[in-house]
Structures are given as C-alpha cells and as structure tokens.
Design a protein around this motif. Structure first.
Motif, PDB file in Angstrom:
ATOM      1  N   ASP A  33       0.829  -1.210   0.000  1.00 44.46           N
ATOM      2  CA  ASP A  33       0.000   0.000   0.000  1.00 44.46           C
ATOM      3  C   ASP A  33       0.859   1.255   0.000  1.00 44.46           C
ATOM      4  OD1 ASP A  33      -3.013  -1.016   0.728  1.00 44.46           O
ATOM      5  OD2 ASP A  33      -1.501  -2.240   1.707  1.00 44.46           O
ATOM      6  N   LEU A  83      -7.292  -1.572  -6.617  1.00 46.87           N
ATOM      7  CA  LEU A  83      -8.145  -1.257  -5.471  1.00 46.87           C
ATOM      8  C   LEU A  83      -9.372  -2.180  -5.427  1.00 46.87           C
ATOM      9  CD1 LEU A  83      -7.996   2.644  -5.577  1.00 46.87           C
ATOM     10  CD2 LEU A  83      -7.162   1.171  -3.715  1.00 46.87           C
ATOM     11  N   SER A  87      -8.645  -3.818  -2.042  1.00 48.74           N
ATOM     12  CA  SER A  87      -9.172  -2.933  -1.012  1.00 48.74           C
ATOM     13  C   SER A  87     -10.309  -3.588  -0.233  1.00 48.74           C
ATOM     14  CB  SER A  87      -9.672  -1.622  -1.629  1.00 48.74           C
ATOM     15  OG  SER A  87     -10.301  -0.815  -0.650  1.00 48.74           O
ATOM     16  N   LEU A 141      -7.949   6.361  -1.259  1.00 49.48           N
ATOM     17  CA  LEU A 141      -8.247   4.944  -1.049  1.00 49.48           C
ATOM     18  C   LEU A 141      -6.983   4.138  -0.740  1.00 49.48           C
ATOM     19  CD1 LEU A 141     -10.930   4.480  -3.850  1.00 49.48           C
ATOM     20  CD2 LEU A 141     -11.305   4.333  -1.372  1.00 49.48           C
ATOM     21  N   HIS A 144      -6.218   4.923   2.830  1.00 52.74           N
ATOM     22  CA  HIS A 144      -7.115   4.169   3.709  1.00 52.74           C
ATOM     23  C   HIS A 144      -6.576   2.757   3.937  1.00 52.74           C
ATOM     24  CE1 HIS A 144     -10.754   2.447   5.419  1.00 52.74           C
ATOM     25  NE2 HIS A 144     -10.644   1.469   4.540  1.00 52.74           N
ATOM     26  N   GLY A 145      -6.091   2.118   2.887  1.00 54.40           N
ATOM     27  CA  GLY A 145      -5.531   0.777   3.026  1.00 54.40           C
ATOM     28  C   GLY A 145      -4.345   0.751   3.960  1.00 54.40           C
TER      29      GLY A 145
END
Length: 219
Positions: A33, A83, A87, A141, A144-145
């Motif tokens: 990530d 993603l 994700s 995103l 966020h990961g």
C-alpha cells in the motif's frame, strides 16, 4: 525518440502503471500500500510536470503527445483495478470503478475510430476536473488501506477487552486507537464519496465527448 526530460517523465509514468500490479502481487501489506501510494502520487505529479516542462522548454514531441494520455489512463485504470481487487472497500467502489473503466475504454475506442478528427475535439475544463478527482480519490483509497493495515498491526496481540475498554473510554488510550479509527472512517467515507464523484464526472465527460463526436459518425 528524443530523450528529453519531459519524455522521460512520461515514459516513467507509463511504466509505473504495470509496476503497481507487481507491487501488490509480490510485496506484503501494508508495504504494498505504501509503495503503491508513492508510485501513484509520483506518477500523478509527473502528469502536470512533464507537460509544463515540455511547453516551457519548447520540447513538445509527437511521441510525448501520444504517450501522455495513454500513461494517464493506464495509471488510473490499473490503480482502480488494484483497489477493486485488494481494497477492503471493494464492494462500495466496484460500481463507480466499473463506470470509470467503461468510459475510458469507450472513449479510447471512439478516439481511435475518429482518427485525425479526434484532435479537433478539445479537452474541456470538466474533463480536467474529472482526471483530478480520479487521482485524488485513488490516493485517498490507497491511504485508507495503509491506515487499515496499520491499525490491525497495532491491535494484533492485544486483549479484546483492552481494545473494548479503550473504545468506550474506560481504559486510557495510550495507543491513539480512537484517533486512528476515526481517521480510517474518514478516509473510507471520503474515498468512497470521491470515487463516486469521479465516476459521475467521468460519465458526464464521456457523454459530452460522444455527443460532440456524433456528427463525425454519420454515414
């Protein structure tokens, strides 16, 4: 090919797209990530820099003009694919991701069919906002990961009663769990909202491009 700095930056951005897949296929998370975020943000920055340098230094080239939009689309499409595959938010982003991928394929095919005529259809300001919203959404995103996996590593091995006590305030939050969880929630909702906005702008600009191209599609 003339190896000017703008052309080198464009080629590097193009190579960063498949490198993103390799990173997630080979490296463990959250290392994948982190490197994915660095690759994507770095590629996004060169998107502005290579064009600015080419104009400032009078180094525009046909190859650079051809590769630039391909590199942009390759990076966005592959990042969205990664993603959607890796994700934890995949169920919430798969529909806007599909809309974005469909539009990019459709418009690319339309441009190929129109040939030289495609150059007369100018890029609108809304299309630039579309690209910017896609890049910001994807970066959020990826972030966020990183936060999600960092949290799992933080609470790994902790007693669940301690975690519950931290969350309800009965145990001192020396680890900053509540703040980290709040940030994860913000990036989750922010990333989902941004990718839906990006999908909306993508659909609008795709429809606009098709309507402008319609006179050239008549027999």
């Amino acid at each position: 090919m003339i190896w000017t700095l703008p052309n080198i930056l464009t080629v590097l951005r193009l190579l960063a797209a498949p490198a993103l897949v390799v990173v997630f296929a080979v490296l463990p998370r959250p290392a994948a990530d982190w490197l994915g975020l660095i690759l994507f943000v770095g590629a996004s920055l060169t998107d502005y820099l290579d064009g600015w340098l080419a104009r400032a230094w009078q180094q525009q080239s046909k190859l650079g003009t051809m590769l630039d939009p391909i590199a942009d689309k390759a990076m966005v499409v592959i990042a969205i694919m990664v993603l959607a595959a890796y994700s934890g938010l995949a169920p919430a982003i798969v529909i806007p991701a599909g809309l974005i991928l469909f539009r990019e394929v459709f418009v690319s095919g339309l441009r190929e069919f129109l040939g030289d005529v495609a150059g007369t259809l100018k890029v609108t300001k809304l299309a630039k906002w579309k690209t910017a919203s896609q890049m910001v959404a994807i970066a959020v995103l990826f972030w966020h990961g990183i936060l999600e996996h960092d949290l799992s590593m933080t609470i790994f091995g902790l007693d669940q009663s301690v975690v519950a006590g931290i969350m309800d305030g009965s145990v001192e939050d020396t680890l900053g769990l509540r703040r980290e969880i709040a940030l994860i929630e913000w990036t989750a909702w922010g990333g989902i909202g941004l990718i839906w906005i990006a999908a909306g702008l993508t659909a609008i600009t795709g429809a606009d491009y098709f309507l402008k191209a319609r006179p050239h599609l008549r027999d």
